[in-house]
Each structure stands twice: as C-alpha cells, then as structure tokens.
Enzyme design. Structure first.
Site, mmCIF file in Angstrom:
data_model
loop_
_atom_site.group_PDB
_atom_site.id
_atom_site.type_symbol
_atom_site.label_atom_id
_atom_site.label_comp_id
_atom_site.label_asym_id
_atom_site.label_seq_id
_atom_site.Cartn_x
_atom_site.Cartn_y
_atom_site.Cartn_z
ATOM 1 N N HIS A 102 0.849 -1.200 0.000
ATOM 2 C CA HIS A 102 0.000 0.000 0.000
ATOM 3 C C HIS A 102 0.875 1.236 0.000
ATOM 4 O O HIS A 102 2.033 1.198 0.417
ATOM 5 C CB HIS A 102 -0.917 -0.001 1.236
ATOM 6 C CG HIS A 102 -0.171 -0.189 2.515
ATOM 7 N ND1 HIS A 102 0.257 -1.425 2.949
ATOM 8 C CD2 HIS A 102 0.268 0.701 3.443
ATOM 9 C CE1 HIS A 102 0.913 -1.290 4.093
ATOM 10 N NE2 HIS A 102 0.945 -0.012 4.409
ATOM 11 N N HIS A 104 1.273 5.197 1.351
ATOM 12 C CA HIS A 104 0.846 6.184 2.349
ATOM 13 C C HIS A 104 0.874 7.575 1.710
ATOM 14 O O HIS A 104 1.854 7.923 1.045
ATOM 15 C CB HIS A 104 1.820 6.241 3.528
ATOM 16 C CG HIS A 104 1.916 4.986 4.334
ATOM 17 N ND1 HIS A 104 1.346 4.864 5.572
ATOM 18 C CD2 HIS A 104 2.533 3.797 4.095
ATOM 19 C CE1 HIS A 104 1.608 3.662 6.071
ATOM 20 N NE2 HIS A 104 2.335 2.993 5.189
HETATM 21 P P1 AMP Z 1 2.864 -0.137 7.063
HETATM 22 O O1 AMP Z 1 3.538 0.016 8.402
HETATM 23 O O2 AMP Z 1 3.526 0.616 5.949
HETATM 24 O O3 AMP Z 1 2.651 -1.602 6.742
HETATM 25 O O4 AMP Z 1 1.448 0.553 7.242
HETATM 26 C C1 AMP Z 1 0.354 -0.072 7.823
HETATM 27 C C2 AMP Z 1 -0.596 1.023 8.251
HETATM 28 O O5 AMP Z 1 -1.888 0.457 8.408
HETATM 29 C C3 AMP Z 1 -0.228 1.672 9.575
HETATM 30 O O6 AMP Z 1 0.025 3.063 9.366
HETATM 31 C C4 AMP Z 1 -1.460 1.426 10.454
HETATM 32 O O7 AMP Z 1 -1.777 2.524 11.276
HETATM 33 C C5 AMP Z 1 -2.544 1.161 9.433
HETATM 34 N N1 AMP Z 1 -3.636 0.325 9.880
HETATM 35 C C6 AMP Z 1 -3.588 -0.797 10.624
HETATM 36 N N2 AMP Z 1 -4.824 -1.321 10.816
HETATM 37 C C7 AMP Z 1 -5.682 -0.501 10.157
HETATM 38 C C8 AMP Z 1 -7.105 -0.485 9.976
HETATM 39 N N3 AMP Z 1 -7.892 -1.438 10.509
HETATM 40 N N4 AMP Z 1 -7.642 0.518 9.250
HETATM 41 C C9 AMP Z 1 -6.859 1.493 8.721
HETATM 42 N N5 AMP Z 1 -5.514 1.529 8.853
HETATM 43 C C10 AMP Z 1 -4.928 0.556 9.562
#
Ligand code: AMP
Ligand code: ZN
Length: 145
Positions: A102, A104
């Site tokens: 994903h 950001h």
């Molecule tokens: P990464 O660390 O790049 O894998 O990003 C994962 C992101 O997903 C983190 O910034 C989390 O805060 C976010 N995240 C985790 N669970 C959820 C959720 N249920 N809904 C929206 N974002 C989430």
C-alpha cells in the site's frame, strides 16, 4: 482476484472490516489510516493481494500511482497541510507492518513532530558508478536503453 484470507487489508477492501473510504476504483481503495501520522493520512490499497511492492504487476502499480496526484491535492486541501509525503514501506526493516502492499499519503505541517528527512550517506571514489552498474545489470540493461 488474488486474496489472502488472513490479510487485514484484503478484509478491508472486501468490506469485511470497516474503514473510512475516501476513494474507490475498480482496482484500488483509498482509506484513512486508523493511527495516522497526521490526521488525513490516507492509505491507497490495491484490491489484489500482493505482499510487497516488488511483486506488483506494472499496470496495477501504474494505476495506483495515477491516483496519487488527485489524492494528494484532496488531502492537502482538506487538512490545510503545507506539504505531504508519499511512501511505500517494503519489508519489516523498512517499517512495513501489513504485508499487503500500500501507499501512504501523509499530510505534513510546518514544525510537525515527524522526523524527516532521513540521514544521508555519501559515495566514495567510484562507488557511485559501481553501484549504478550493479543496479543496471539487475535491470537487464543500461539507463538509456
Ligand atoms: P505499514 O507500516 O507501511 O505496513 O502501514 C500499515 C498502516 O496500516 C499503519 O500506518 C497502520 O496505522 C494502518 N492500519 C492498521 N490497521 C488498520 C485499519 N484497521 N484501518 C486502517 N488503517 C490501519
Ligand atoms: Zn491482502
């Protein structure tokens, strides 16, 4: 459509876990990050499950990339931000915690507490040229091919 039954983001894109959606296309969904770096922090999630960016098909990466300018304009306008960072974390060492690739989009504000930019290294002697050659070899050609 590829999907991992244990993956949180697969459940989110299939609507099995609630999320605050801000944009949907046939191939991707953009939602608010539940624990934002700053309020308005958006995640753009391809609908298909691919653990890391290196595994994404080019056309899917291109589609998601094509959403970045419009989403960035919307996030910056909606939050009154002074700028933004767009980033993909790939691998645990790079901070990836959810192994469904994903993007950001993070709004940034003057004097916000985010520690950025990263520290920077420098090259010695012909190290820069040798490093470029190694990467070019992996790519199967030269930069101007
Ligand atoms: P990464 O660390 O790049 O894998 O990003 C994962 C992101 O997903 C983190 O910034 C989390 O805060 C976010 N995240 C985790 N669970 C959820 C959720 N249920 N809904 C929206 N974002 C989430
Ligand atoms: Zn997934």
């Amino acid at each position: 459509m590829s999907r991992d039954p244990k993956c949180l983001f697969c459940k989110i894109v299939h609507g099995e876990i609630p999320s605050a959606r801000v944009l949907e296309t046939d191939r991707a969904v953009a939602i608010l990050d539940i624990n934002p770096v700053a309020k308005g922090h958006v995640l753009i999630i391809p609908r298909d499950h691919h653990a890391q960016v290196a595994e994404l098909p080019d056309d899917l990466a291109a589609h998601v990339g094509s959403l970045v300018p419009r989403l960035t304009r919307a996030v910056v306008a909606a939050t009154g931000a002074d700028g933004s960072n767009t980033i993909i974390n790939s691998g645990r060492v790079a901070g990836q915690t959810i192994f469904h690739c994903h993007w950001h989009v993070i709004p940034r504000f003057e004097d916000d507490p985010v520690r950025w930019p990263w520290p920077h290294d420098s090259y010695l002697g012909d190290e820069m040229g040798r490093t470029a050659s190694l990467i070019q070899r992996e790519l199967g050609g030269h930069a101007d091919d």
